[in-house]
Design a protein around this motif. Sequence first.
Motif, PDB file in Angstrom:
ATOM      1  N   VAL A  36      -1.862   5.748   3.509  1.00 27.76           N
ATOM      2  CA  VAL A  36      -1.441   4.343   3.515  1.00 27.76           C
ATOM      3  C   VAL A  36      -2.400   3.513   4.361  1.00 27.76           C
ATOM      4  CG1 VAL A  36       0.332   2.728   4.311  1.00 27.76           C
ATOM      5  CG2 VAL A  36       0.996   4.798   3.076  1.00 27.76           C
ATOM      6  N   GLY A  37      -2.715   4.017   5.546  1.00 29.95           N
ATOM      7  CA  GLY A  37      -3.639   3.302   6.423  1.00 29.95           C
ATOM      8  C   GLY A  37      -5.001   3.114   5.787  1.00 29.95           C
ATOM      9  N   GLU A  38      -5.502   4.166   5.133  1.00 31.26           N
ATOM     10  CA  GLU A  38      -6.812   4.087   4.485  1.00 31.26           C
ATOM     11  C   GLU A  38      -6.802   3.081   3.343  1.00 31.26           C
ATOM     12  OE1 GLU A  38      -7.381   8.142   3.403  1.00 31.26           O
ATOM     13  OE2 GLU A  38      -8.358   8.680   5.296  1.00 31.26           O
ATOM     14  N   MET A  39      -5.702   3.057   2.577  1.00 36.15           N
ATOM     15  CA  MET A  39      -5.615   2.127   1.454  1.00 36.15           C
ATOM     16  C   MET A  39      -5.540   0.682   1.935  1.00 36.15           C
ATOM     17  SD  MET A  39      -2.954   1.949  -1.767  1.00 36.15           S
ATOM     18  CE  MET A  39      -3.733   3.355  -2.561  1.00 36.15           C
ATOM     19  N   VAL A  40      -4.761   0.441   2.978  1.00 40.93           N
ATOM     20  CA  VAL A  40      -4.649  -0.916   3.521  1.00 40.93           C
ATOM     21  C   VAL A  40      -6.013  -1.426   3.962  1.00 40.93           C
ATOM     22  CG1 VAL A  40      -3.792  -2.263   5.467  1.00 40.93           C
ATOM     23  CG2 VAL A  40      -2.239  -0.795   4.221  1.00 40.93           C
ATOM     24  N   ALA A  98       0.833  -1.205   0.000  1.00 41.20           N
ATOM     25  CA  ALA A  98       0.000   0.000   0.000  1.00 41.20           C
ATOM     26  C   ALA A  98       0.869   1.257   0.000  1.00 41.20           C
ATOM     27  CB  ALA A  98      -0.920  -0.003   1.215  1.00 41.20           C
ATOM     28  N   SER A  99       1.967   1.220   0.730  1.00 42.88           N
ATOM     29  CA  SER A  99       2.872   2.370   0.805  1.00 42.88           C
ATOM     30  C   SER A  99       3.480   2.682  -0.557  1.00 42.88           C
ATOM     31  CB  SER A  99       3.984   2.097   1.820  1.00 42.88           C
ATOM     32  OG  SER A  99       3.458   1.906   3.109  1.00 42.88           O
ATOM     33  N   ALA A 100       3.855   1.632  -1.281  1.00 42.20           N
ATOM     34  CA  ALA A 100       4.436   1.816  -2.611  1.00 42.20           C
ATOM     35  C   ALA A 100       3.421   2.450  -3.562  1.00 42.20           C
ATOM     36  CB  ALA A 100       4.921   0.478  -3.165  1.00 42.20           C
ATOM     37  N   LEU A 101       2.167   2.030  -3.460  1.00 43.09           N
ATOM     38  CA  LEU A 101       1.119   2.585  -4.316  1.00 43.09           C
ATOM     39  C   LEU A 101       0.847   4.055  -3.985  1.00 43.09           C
ATOM     40  CD1 LEU A 101      -1.422  -0.388  -4.430  1.00 43.09           C
ATOM     41  CD2 LEU A 101      -0.010   0.470  -6.304  1.00 43.09           C
ATOM     42  N   VAL A 102       0.804   4.368  -2.693  1.00 43.91           N
ATOM     43  CA  VAL A 102       0.585   5.759  -2.279  1.00 43.91           C
ATOM     44  C   VAL A 102       1.754   6.632  -2.725  1.00 43.91           C
ATOM     45  CG1 VAL A 102       0.428   7.305  -0.285  1.00 43.91           C
ATOM     46  CG2 VAL A 102      -0.907   5.197  -0.335  1.00 43.91           C
ATOM     47  N   SER A 103       2.966   6.095  -2.621  1.00 41.42           N
ATOM     48  CA  SER A 103       4.151   6.836  -3.047  1.00 41.42           C
ATOM     49  C   SER A 103       4.086   7.156  -4.539  1.00 41.42           C
ATOM     50  CB  SER A 103       5.412   6.022  -2.743  1.00 41.42           C
ATOM     51  OG  SER A 103       6.566   6.699  -3.189  1.00 41.42           O
TER      52      SER A 103
END
Length: 211
Positions: free
Chosen positions: A197-201, A150-155
């Motif tokens: 990131v939290g919301e996407m996860v 998720a972090s990679a996608l948000v980045s």
Amino acid sequence: MKAKELMDKEFVYLNCDDNVVEVSKVMEEIRRFTCPVVNDNKQLVGWITSFDITKGLREGNQKIKEIMSSYEEITTIHEDAPARLAVILTANNKFVTVPVINDDNQVIGMIRSCDIVELLSELYDIKVYKLYEAMQHQLKGVTWEELMSASALVSKKTTGVKISPEDYEANIMNATFGEAIWATGGLEKFFAGLISVGEMVIARKVGKARR
């Protein structure tokens, strides 16, 4: 961390009928630029700044209630709210102080910008992955791999540059909190990224559960 864990419990509060001249002396003595105004039940009803005091003295006002900001004009934070919200409030609005209230609207503490700066200075050299570990602990049932994905996608969404979860993990293992703030363009943007990131996860977990 919650707001009540960051707040200063030692503070001075005022009454609507307090004398402006006397309050100016008190604020000068304790070296405070802001003070809450409360009723007999310690409930927040107003707010005073050193600028209000200066104006009140110049215009000859006698009572604090004549110069204070009304309750509707005050930004507060609940004692159980995330401490990061206080950071965002002070950063966005350039507040010196944010009053902390309980369920009964009683003022129980103050979060000052200087307290936040002190806390951040202690965190400055902490590795970023430690913050992600804390996030994973809060997001029950989320794996480290899901968090990195998720972090990679948000980045990518934020920067426009594609990065693999593995490379993202390598970056946060080496980067410090201070470096991350600088790289993302400020404290607010850094925390906004963590929230995203939290919301996407969570959204991805919910999506999988519905399949």
